[in-house]
Design an enzyme around this catalytic site. Structure first.
Site, PDB file in Angstrom:
ATOM      1  N   SER A   1      97.853  12.903 143.190  1.00 10.12           N
ATOM      2  CA  SER A   1      99.155  13.333 143.719  1.00 10.12           C
ATOM      3  C   SER A   1      99.319  12.952 145.175  1.00 10.12           C
ATOM      4  CB  SER A   1      99.362  14.841 143.655  1.00 10.12           C
ATOM      5  OG  SER A   1      98.414  15.525 142.964  1.00 10.12           O
TER       6      SER A   1
ATOM      7  N   HIS B   1     101.314   9.680 137.413  1.00 11.17           N
ATOM      8  CA  HIS B   1     101.256  11.022 137.994  1.00 11.17           C
ATOM      9  C   HIS B   1     101.988  12.018 137.096  1.00 11.17           C
ATOM     10  CE1 HIS B   1     102.387  13.871 141.520  1.00 11.17           C
ATOM     11  NE2 HIS B   1     101.256  14.240 140.972  1.00 11.17           N
TER      12      HIS B   1
ATOM     13  N   GLU C   1     105.500  10.189 137.205  1.00 13.61           N
ATOM     14  CA  GLU C   1     105.784   9.180 138.230  1.00 13.61           C
ATOM     15  C   GLU C   1     104.839   8.003 138.006  1.00 13.61           C
ATOM     16  OE1 GLU C   1     107.370  11.626 142.142  1.00 13.61           O
ATOM     17  OE2 GLU C   1     105.221  11.561 141.817  1.00 13.61           O
TER      18      GLU C   1
ATOM     19  N   ASN D   1     106.867  15.011 145.604  1.00 14.67           N
ATOM     20  CA  ASN D   1     106.188  15.777 146.656  1.00 14.67           C
ATOM     21  C   ASN D   1     106.725  15.457 148.048  1.00 14.67           C
ATOM     22  OD1 ASN D   1     104.643  17.453 145.141  1.00 14.67           O
ATOM     23  ND2 ASN D   1     102.887  16.085 145.073  1.00 14.67           N
TER      24      ASN D   1
HETATM   25  P1  NAI Z   1      90.263  20.179 138.092  1.00  8.36           P
HETATM   26  O1  NAI Z   1      89.350  20.609 139.193  1.00  8.36           O
HETATM   27  O2  NAI Z   1      90.853  21.205 137.186  1.00  8.36           O
HETATM   28  O3  NAI Z   1      89.518  19.094 137.185  1.00  8.36           O
HETATM   29  C1  NAI Z   1      88.802  18.005 137.692  1.00  8.36           C
HETATM   30  C2  NAI Z   1      87.707  17.654 136.719  1.00  8.36           C
HETATM   31  O4  NAI Z   1      87.148  16.406 137.065  1.00  8.36           O
HETATM   32  C3  NAI Z   1      86.559  18.676 136.720  1.00  8.36           C
HETATM   33  O5  NAI Z   1      86.307  19.084 135.394  1.00  8.36           O
HETATM   34  C4  NAI Z   1      85.381  17.897 137.294  1.00  8.36           C
HETATM   35  O6  NAI Z   1      84.146  18.272 136.744  1.00  8.36           O
HETATM   36  C5  NAI Z   1      85.747  16.484 136.939  1.00  8.36           C
HETATM   37  N1  NAI Z   1      85.168  15.463 137.806  1.00  8.36           N
HETATM   38  C6  NAI Z   1      85.081  15.489 139.158  1.00  8.36           C
HETATM   39  N2  NAI Z   1      84.545  14.328 139.584  1.00  8.36           N
HETATM   40  C7  NAI Z   1      84.282  13.573 138.489  1.00  8.36           C
HETATM   41  C8  NAI Z   1      83.756  12.278 138.301  1.00  8.36           C
HETATM   42  N3  NAI Z   1      83.360  11.522 139.329  1.00  8.36           N
HETATM   43  N4  NAI Z   1      83.652  11.804 137.035  1.00  8.36           N
HETATM   44  C9  NAI Z   1      84.037  12.557 135.989  1.00  8.36           C
HETATM   45  N5  NAI Z   1      84.550  13.796 136.114  1.00  8.36           N
HETATM   46  C10 NAI Z   1      84.679  14.290 137.354  1.00  8.36           C
HETATM   47  O7  NAI Z   1      91.406  19.323 138.826  1.00  8.36           O
HETATM   48  P2  NAI Z   1      92.902  19.034 138.322  1.00  8.36           P
HETATM   49  O8  NAI Z   1      93.791  20.075 138.853  1.00  8.36           O
HETATM   50  O9  NAI Z   1      92.876  18.759 136.872  1.00  8.36           O
HETATM   51  O10 NAI Z   1      93.241  17.695 139.142  1.00  8.36           O
HETATM   52  C11 NAI Z   1      92.690  16.458 138.793  1.00  8.36           C
HETATM   53  C12 NAI Z   1      93.468  15.343 139.451  1.00  8.36           C
HETATM   54  O11 NAI Z   1      94.864  15.458 139.110  1.00  8.36           O
HETATM   55  C13 NAI Z   1      93.431  15.323 140.977  1.00  8.36           C
HETATM   56  O12 NAI Z   1      93.472  13.988 141.408  1.00  8.36           O
HETATM   57  C14 NAI Z   1      94.727  16.043 141.359  1.00  8.36           C
HETATM   58  O13 NAI Z   1      95.180  15.689 142.632  1.00  8.36           O
HETATM   59  C15 NAI Z   1      95.662  15.519 140.281  1.00  8.36           C
HETATM   60  N6  NAI Z   1      96.820  16.360 139.995  1.00  8.36           N
HETATM   61  C16 NAI Z   1      96.697  17.733 139.934  1.00  8.36           C
HETATM   62  C17 NAI Z   1      97.816  18.512 139.642  1.00  8.36           C
HETATM   63  C18 NAI Z   1      97.692  20.004 139.564  1.00  8.36           C
HETATM   64  O14 NAI Z   1      98.730  20.677 139.612  1.00  8.36           O
HETATM   65  N7  NAI Z   1      96.518  20.559 139.416  1.00  8.36           N
HETATM   66  C19 NAI Z   1      99.129  17.898 139.401  1.00  8.36           C
HETATM   67  C20 NAI Z   1      99.128  16.474 139.400  1.00  8.36           C
HETATM   68  C21 NAI Z   1      98.019  15.751 139.733  1.00  8.36           C
END
Ligand code: NAI
Length: 506
Positions: free
Chosen positions: A123, A144, A156, A194
């Site tokens: 994001s 996105h 997006e 955003n």
């Molecule tokens: P989250 O913390 O819920 O999940 C991330 C997952 O990725 C975790 O299960 C973690 O163990 C895993 N992980 C971390 N590094 C890793 C790697 N090198 N290889 C494999 N797995 C790995 O985070 P969330 O909220 O799902 O966000 C994930 C991405 O999506 C981020 O880039 C965030 O900016 C983006 N995003 C988040 C939104 C939100 O509202 N939470 C909305 C839109 C985008």
């Protein structure tokens, strides 16, 4: 460019909130989806999470058990990178960290076929910067999704400097195939949503900082007059102030501290105090069981013998309000004049971005009461007014009495420029206009993004057009003058529209 066929295996890396939701979306469209997470058991947990969400739909009779079973069969938790070799599209949703993502893309480039598209759900990171360390950055694109991915329609599709047009178009078409509403954006800070949404929070935070009224009243006005689904304070309580403040700060810094995006000390205070919103039990509001519902600033019932409303000149955007008052028994008399409403002692006008006190002095009209904008004056059940310092109590009483005749609750807030909805919409349109000016996206895509991504009642550019080609520009010019701040400088395009006497779409 065609969408990926459903035979194409998809891979999702990172099985957290976003990754598991994206896996569900792709599997729902018939794809086999490999789900991988570095944390042991996380991919399986992500799949279980999808099962739990969809079981509710089965229980309500909205989804067949057999459909759920086959969907879950298509989500395959994996732990070995080599299994990604057959994927046609890999979407990463791992931790928001540029080095971690760059390392992942290097690994993916070594395993995936040359034709595979690599996508990031970031994001806030630059797709251009993520691609810079890749051997073939043309195959990297932003995809996105919004949270929760299965429910939010917007995607997006973000093009970095090197992203190939074919790759962007394929992902765009695939998102449509998956039942989403995609938009194309260039990789600029905040992409569309955003960036353009910042004023939605910022203007109310500013009004709170300036003690115009309280948070609950501002939330109620944004909902009941603005037509937005949630007010900014209840929404940031839900998002979490740490998250919302971090996004604002990152956009502010990414635009070299442009004061358009200035973070709010009010929100910083909440973050510093650990009042992060719902998740911590307190933000702007309390979330304990015995929490009291906040009182709204609503004017008491005002009495008047008057029932004639004089409309001097064009009512402009207030015309539907005049019609509503007529339907509620007001006798309406129309005559020439500067575009204002007279009722008893009150002289009422739509805010033009000046404070009522300032405008009353400039227009030599002491009893001036300014009305806020409403998304739809025929439906609004609350409206903000501000009164000039010079206005008599009788004028304020009569203004309240007039609106109450049409069953509109009145929130008389302190005299600040642009009241509430008008300044919010003007600043949203301003940011949307600059995003268009800077080539971030098309007019249609900017408006669609704000509606599909955040449920805004109207796209900011269309909304600005609906108000006429010059009103938003006037409001911002006056606000810039009142505050003496660059923050309210109007976009070049709003100024251009004014002189061309046309809107964005006309
Ligand atoms: P989250 O913390 O819920 O999940 C991330 C997952 O990725 C975790 O299960 C973690 O163990 C895993 N992980 C971390 N590094 C890793 C790697 N090198 N290889 C494999 N797995 C790995 O985070 P969330 O909220 O799902 O966000 C994930 C991405 O999506 C981020 O880039 C965030 O900016 C983006 N995003 C988040 C939104 C939100 O509202 N939470 C909305 C839109 C985008």
């Amino acid at each position: 460019m065609q969408a990926l066929v459903t035979d194409t295996p998809i891979a999702v890396i990172g099985a957290g909130a976003m990754g598991s939701g994206i896996a569900q979306v792709a599997a729902q469209s018939g794809h086999r989806v490999y789900l991988l997470d570095q944390r042991t058991g996380a991919a399986e947990a992500g799949r279980q999470n999808v099962a739990k969400q969809l079981q509710r739909r089965v229980d309500k009779g909205k989804l067949k058990q057999s459909s759920l079973d086959s969907l879950l069969e298509r989500i395959i938790p994996i732990s070995d990178f080599d299994e990604l070799a057959s994927a046609g599209l890999v979407i990463e949703a791992i931790i928001e960290d540029i080095e971690a993502k760059q390392k992942l893309f290097a690994e993916l480039e070594a395993i995936c076929t040359k034709q595979a598209i690599l996508a990031t759900n970031t994001s806030s990171l630059s797709v251009t910067a993520l691609g810079a360390s890749m051997e073939h950055p043309e195959r990297l694109v932003g995809m996105h999704f919004f949270n929760p991915a299965p429910l939010m329609a917007l995607v997006e599709v973000v093009k970095g400097l090197a992203t190939s047009e074919d790759v962007a178009q394929c992902v765009y078409a695939t998102a449509i195939q998956w039942g989403k509403k995609p938009v194309i954006a260039t990789s600029t800070p905040g992409f569309i949503v955003n960036r353009v949404a910042r004023p939605f929070y910022a203007e109310s935070l500013r009004l709170l900082y300036e003690q115009a009224t309280d948070s609950a009243t501002l939330d109620a006005l944004i909902r009941e007059a603005g037509g937005f689904r949630m007010g900014p304070f209840e929404l940031t309580d839900l998002i979490g102030h740490d998250v919302n403040y971090a996004v604002t700060t990152s956009v502010f810094n990414a635009y070299y501290q442009d004061t358009r995006f200035l973070p709010s000390l009010v929100q910083k205070d909440l973050v510093d105090a650990g009042r992060l919103g719902r998740k911590s039990g307190q933000g702007f509001y309390h979330y304990t069981e015995d929490a009291q519902k906040p009182q709204l600033a609503t004017a008491e019932t005002a009495h008047t013998e008057e029932d004639t409303l004089i409309v001097e000149g064009s009512a402009g955007p207030l015309a539907p309000l005049v019609a509503r008052l007529r339907n509620h028994g007001c006798e309406v008399v129309e005559r020439d004049g500067p575009g204002r409403l007279l009722f008893g002692a009150a002289v009422l006008a739509l805010t033009d971005g000046r404070m009522a006190t300032e405008r009353a002095a400039e227009d030599a009209c002491n009893n001036l009461i300014l009305l806020d904008l409403a998304f739809d004056y025929t439906q609004a059940n609350r409206l903000a007014i501000t009164a000039a310092e010079q206005a008599s109590p009788r004028a304020i009483n009569d203004a309240c009495a007039l609106l109450q005749k049409a069953d509109i609750a009145v929130s008389h807030i302190a005299d600040r420029p642009g009241v509430v909805i008008m300044r919010t919409v003007a600043m949203l349109a301003n940011e949307a206009a600059d995003a268009y000016l800077h080539g971030v996206a098309s007019l249609d895509d900017i408006d669609l993004a704000m509606k599909a991504g955040l449920n805004y009642p109207e796209g900011p550019l269309r909304w600005s057009d609906n108000l006429g080609f010059s009103l938003v520009h006037t409001v911002l010019t006056n606000m810039q003058q009142s505050y003496g701040e660059d923050r309210y400088r109007p976009s070049l395009l709003l100024r251009k529209n004014r002189f061309a006497e046309k809107g964005f779409y006309s």
